[in-house]
Design a protein around this motif. Structure first.
Motif, PDB file in Angstrom:
ATOM      1  N   HIS A 271    -103.457  75.030  11.541  1.00  0.00           N
ATOM      2  CA  HIS A 271    -102.858  73.779  11.073  1.00  0.00           C
ATOM      3  C   HIS A 271    -102.665  72.739  12.171  1.00  0.00           C
ATOM      4  O   HIS A 271    -101.949  71.750  11.964  1.00  0.00           O
ATOM      5  CB  HIS A 271    -101.516  74.064  10.390  1.00  0.00           C
ATOM      6  CG  HIS A 271    -101.659  74.923   9.177  1.00  0.00           C
ATOM      7  ND1 HIS A 271    -100.857  76.001   8.917  1.00  0.00           N
ATOM      8  CD2 HIS A 271    -102.556  74.868   8.165  1.00  0.00           C
ATOM      9  CE1 HIS A 271    -101.246  76.573   7.777  1.00  0.00           C
ATOM     10  NE2 HIS A 271    -102.279  75.910   7.313  1.00  0.00           N
TER      11      HIS A 271
ATOM     12  N   HIS B  62     -99.829  81.359   9.337  1.00  0.00           N
ATOM     13  CA  HIS B  62     -99.610  80.513  10.514  1.00  0.00           C
ATOM     14  C   HIS B  62     -99.712  81.326  11.801  1.00  0.00           C
ATOM     15  O   HIS B  62     -99.737  82.561  11.773  1.00  0.00           O
ATOM     16  CB  HIS B  62     -98.216  79.878  10.472  1.00  0.00           C
ATOM     17  CG  HIS B  62     -97.899  79.114   9.232  1.00  0.00           C
ATOM     18  ND1 HIS B  62     -98.341  77.835   9.011  1.00  0.00           N
ATOM     19  CD2 HIS B  62     -97.162  79.444   8.139  1.00  0.00           C
ATOM     20  CE1 HIS B  62     -97.890  77.409   7.839  1.00  0.00           C
ATOM     21  NE2 HIS B  62     -97.170  78.368   7.284  1.00  0.00           N
TER      22      HIS B  62
ATOM     23  N   MET C 126     -99.373  70.456  12.678  1.00  0.00           N
ATOM     24  CA  MET C 126     -98.312  71.470  12.730  1.00  0.00           C
ATOM     25  C   MET C 126     -98.131  71.910  14.180  1.00  0.00           C
ATOM     26  O   MET C 126     -98.828  72.784  14.683  1.00  0.00           O
ATOM     27  CB  MET C 126     -98.637  72.661  11.838  1.00  0.00           C
ATOM     28  CG  MET C 126     -97.499  73.694  11.793  1.00  0.00           C
ATOM     29  SD  MET C 126     -97.752  74.905  10.476  1.00  0.00           S
ATOM     30  CE  MET C 126     -96.444  76.077  10.847  1.00  0.00           C
TER      31      MET C 126
ATOM     32  N   CYS D 195     -99.825  75.584  15.613  1.00  0.00           N
ATOM     33  CA  CYS D 195    -100.264  76.611  14.678  1.00  0.00           C
ATOM     34  C   CYS D 195    -101.792  76.497  14.599  1.00  0.00           C
ATOM     35  O   CYS D 195    -102.314  75.425  14.285  1.00  0.00           O
ATOM     36  CB  CYS D 195     -99.621  76.366  13.315  1.00  0.00           C
ATOM     37  SG  CYS D 195    -100.397  77.337  12.012  1.00  0.00           S
TER      38      CYS D 195
HETATM   39 CU   LIG Z   1     -99.496  76.708  10.184  1.00  0.00          CU
END
Ligand SMILES: [Cu+2]
Lengths: 144, 175
Positions: free
Chosen positions: B124, B72, B129, B121
């Motif tokens: 993501h 991440h 996210m 992130c």
């Molecule tokens: Cu992530």
């Protein structure tokens, strides 16, 4: 994880299964040695990912085939464990597909279709279609 | 990639301001303390999230993002970060942790400018996210300038991922 849990009720899974059925396993000869020859490269050298990806193993890909792949996955012992395709949801949503994807010349023991939220290299929601060339037990041992 | 520097003078000004002009929430963590946000993922990488995804802090609090599983980043919504839309206070410094690969790795910033900070992130964002930090007690709506053509748009899943500012302020941390 119970085996059934890997197959979600999403219609995408069905599409992926149909796709799989149409795949030829006699594609480009892909090595089964500890690391495939060029143009395959170690994924961890291309994008920020660990060398060993838990659940998959050590991944190699020909960057020209991203994002679908095939990715070739190897265990820590240097044995080929799977051929992996990373298929973006967006492609399914556009009702597009893939044809003529290569695969390792190795027997397929079983198949997993696993949803992935994204990772460096394929930074969008996608499915991993994993043609396992090893047993379920050997595949499960790659979790750590 | 440089963490936000704690500008002592600005920190003191903000501190004085919050004592004089704003009602300081007694249950908020005191300035100078640290709040940890965990970067999480299930084993298959099917589900990814910041925990808590919404947090309220006092100016001068350090936020530390700690990797628990997966790969991440913590990246501020700011045009300096890959042409992202601007979703932090106008005078705040944007941050980008870069990829955190090994569990236990972490990245910190100290936020001194009051307001609403949205972050994402990098691998993501399309999966939604994202996180939100409310610094101080916002008396006004967040300073988010209107979209510009040179900024990339907010992915749909990300746009739906931010807890309401009022909810974060009320509960201090939203999981
Ligand atoms: Cu992530």
């Amino acid at each position: 994880m119970p085996f059934n849990a890997r197959f979600t009720i999403r219609p995408i899974t069905l599409a992926a299964a149909v796709l799989l059925a149409s795949l030829s396993l006699d594609g480009t000869a892909l090595a089964q040695e500890a690391s495939p020859a060029a143009p395959f490269q170690k994924v961890s050298a291309l994008v920020p990912l660990p060398d060993f990806v838990p659940g998959l193993g050590i991944l190699y890909v020909d960057p020209g085939t991203l994002p679908a792949g095939p990715f070739l996955a190897y265990g820590r012992d240097g044995r080929l464990v799977s051929t992996v395709y990373m298929l973006p949801l967006a492609t399914f949503e556009r009702h597009e597909g893939w044809a003529g994807l290569s695969a390792a010349k190795a027997a397929v023991d079983h198949v997993d279709v696993v949803y992935n939220a994204g990772h460096p290299g394929v930074a969008e929601p996608h499915y991993h279609v994993i043609l396992w060339h090893v047993s379920r037990e050997a595949a499960a041992a790659l979790a750590r | 990639m440089t963490p936000v520097r704690l500008d002592r003078r600005r920190f003191l000004e903000v501190g004085a301001l919050s004592l004089a002009g704003l009602r300081v929430l007694p249950s908020l963590r005191r300035a100078g303390e640290e709040v940890v946000v965990r970067l999480r993922a299930d084993p298959a990488g099917s589900r990814v999230w910041f925990e808590p995804r919404g947090v309220a802090i006092l100016p001068g609090t350090r936020i530390r993002w700690e990797l628990e599983a997966g790969v991440h980043t913590s990246t501020a919504y700011h045009p300096d970060n890959a042409r992202a839309p601007w979703r932090i206070p106008a005078t705040a410094t944007p941050w980008d942790s870069g990829y955190l690969l090994e569990p236990g790795r972490s990245f910190s910033v100290t936020l001194t400018v009051p307001g609403v900070y949205d972050y994402y992130c990098a691998p993501h964002e399309a999966a939604g996210m994202v996180g939100r930090i409310v610094v101080g007690e916002p008396g006004a709506p967040p300073y988010f300038p209107a979209a510009r053509p040179e900024w990339r748009p907010l992915p749909q899943a990300a746009a739906h991922g931010f807890p309401e500012v009022a909810t974060i302020v009320r509960h201090r941390a939203i999981r």
